[in-house]
Design a protein around this motif. Sequence first.
Motif, PDB file in Angstrom:
ATOM      1  N   SER A 123       0.861  -1.393  -0.077  1.00  0.00           N
ATOM      2  CA  SER A 123       0.044  -0.001  -0.083  1.00  0.00           C
ATOM      3  C   SER A 123       1.043   1.152   0.025  1.00  0.00           C
ATOM      4  O   SER A 123       0.536   2.190  -0.683  1.00  0.00           O
ATOM      5  N   GLU A 124       1.916   1.432   0.706  1.00  0.00           N
ATOM      6  CA  GLU A 124       2.789   2.393   0.967  1.00  0.00           C
ATOM      7  C   GLU A 124       3.568   2.619  -0.594  1.00  0.00           C
ATOM      8  O   GLU A 124       3.806   3.848  -1.044  1.00  0.00           O
ATOM      9  N   ALA A 163       2.254   1.586  -3.390  1.00  0.00           N
ATOM     10  CA  ALA A 163       1.129   2.359  -4.361  1.00  0.00           C
ATOM     11  C   ALA A 163       1.110   3.700  -4.316  1.00  0.00           C
ATOM     12  O   ALA A 163       0.685   4.469  -5.241  1.00  0.00           O
ATOM     13  N   LYS A 164       0.955   4.217  -3.013  1.00  0.00           N
ATOM     14  CA  LYS A 164       0.900   5.592  -2.708  1.00  0.00           C
ATOM     15  C   LYS A 164       2.078   6.423  -3.205  1.00  0.00           C
ATOM     16  O   LYS A 164       1.859   7.466  -3.748  1.00  0.00           O
ATOM     17  N   VAL A 165       3.507   5.911  -3.261  1.00  0.00           N
ATOM     18  CA  VAL A 165       4.481   6.785  -3.784  1.00  0.00           C
ATOM     19  C   VAL A 165       4.697   6.679  -5.303  1.00  0.00           C
ATOM     20  O   VAL A 165       4.841   7.753  -5.926  1.00  0.00           O
ATOM     21  N   LYS A 166       4.051   5.470  -5.769  1.00  0.00           N
ATOM     22  CA  LYS A 166       4.032   5.481  -7.445  1.00  0.00           C
ATOM     23  C   LYS A 166       3.126   6.420  -7.892  1.00  0.00           C
ATOM     24  O   LYS A 166       3.028   7.084  -8.945  1.00  0.00           O
ATOM     25  N   LYS A 167       1.640   6.528  -7.083  1.00  0.00           N
ATOM     26  CA  LYS A 167       0.781   7.580  -7.593  1.00  0.00           C
ATOM     27  C   LYS A 167       1.290   9.019  -7.382  1.00  0.00           C
ATOM     28  O   LYS A 167       0.814   9.651  -8.282  1.00  0.00           O
ATOM     29  N   LYS A 168       1.765   9.181  -6.221  1.00  0.00           N
ATOM     30  CA  LYS A 168       2.431  10.658  -6.075  1.00  0.00           C
ATOM     31  C   LYS A 168       3.427  10.909  -7.083  1.00  0.00           C
ATOM     32  O   LYS A 168       3.479  12.196  -7.610  1.00  0.00           O
ATOM     33  N   LYS A 226       4.005   9.523 -10.178  1.00  0.00           N
ATOM     34  CA  LYS A 226       3.698   8.802 -11.498  1.00  0.00           C
ATOM     35  C   LYS A 226       4.222   9.722 -12.788  1.00  0.00           C
ATOM     36  O   LYS A 226       4.585   9.251 -13.812  1.00  0.00           O
TER      37      LYS A 226
END
Length: 237
Positions: free
Chosen positions: A223-224, A226-231, A233
Amino acid sequence: MAASIQRLTKTLYSLSPSLLRPLRQYQRLPVRPWPSAFIPPRQSFCKAASLQDEDAAEAVSRYKDRPWDYLESEEYIEKYGTNTVWAGYRRNHKGGIPPQKTRKTCIRGDKICGNPCPICRDPNVIIHHQNVKLLQQFISPHTGLVFDPTRTGVCMKQQKKLNKAIDAARDHGFLPFQIPFVEFSGEDFNNSHDAVGSTPPASFLTSGDTWYKWYGEVTPDESEVAKVKKKYKAYLK
């Protein structure tokens, strides 16, 4: 009695103008110059004093050109004896504890302080790199270090001159100075030695392992991640 005294004063007061008038006329008479035959010859009664001043000026000029001669003269021996110039000198300061620094200077223009330092109080004591006997009085015979001005009482202006003169005397060979002795270990310190040569590459670069072994065993949280990749991207493309 009182009446007779008053009459006497009145008569004297009335006669005073007649007595003072000829004296005033005598003062107003023109003064005639003396003839050349009656002019008294000029005589100087200060020959001894002038000779003493000339001798003092010659002594100061001689010590100014050769300041090291003053330390061997009879005048210096009578004044200081076998002691140093700063021996027995006491500083003026407020309180019982002396300050960590001496005064900046003892002579400012034509004004001299009340208790000048050992160098400023004697005009014949001149700092020079060839005046070795004077410079040795301010160097410790055990350590070779220059005495602190708080011990000798020299002002900061003269202390700077002392430090420069001592350095110049050591450079010219008039004063000895100590060099620390270093034993030679026999090691080779050329460019091929490992201490100064090229650094070998790290072990993890050759074997493919990570810098820390535990870093490869850590499993990050999905989950962490995924948050970094979304931020970020926009930067990960």
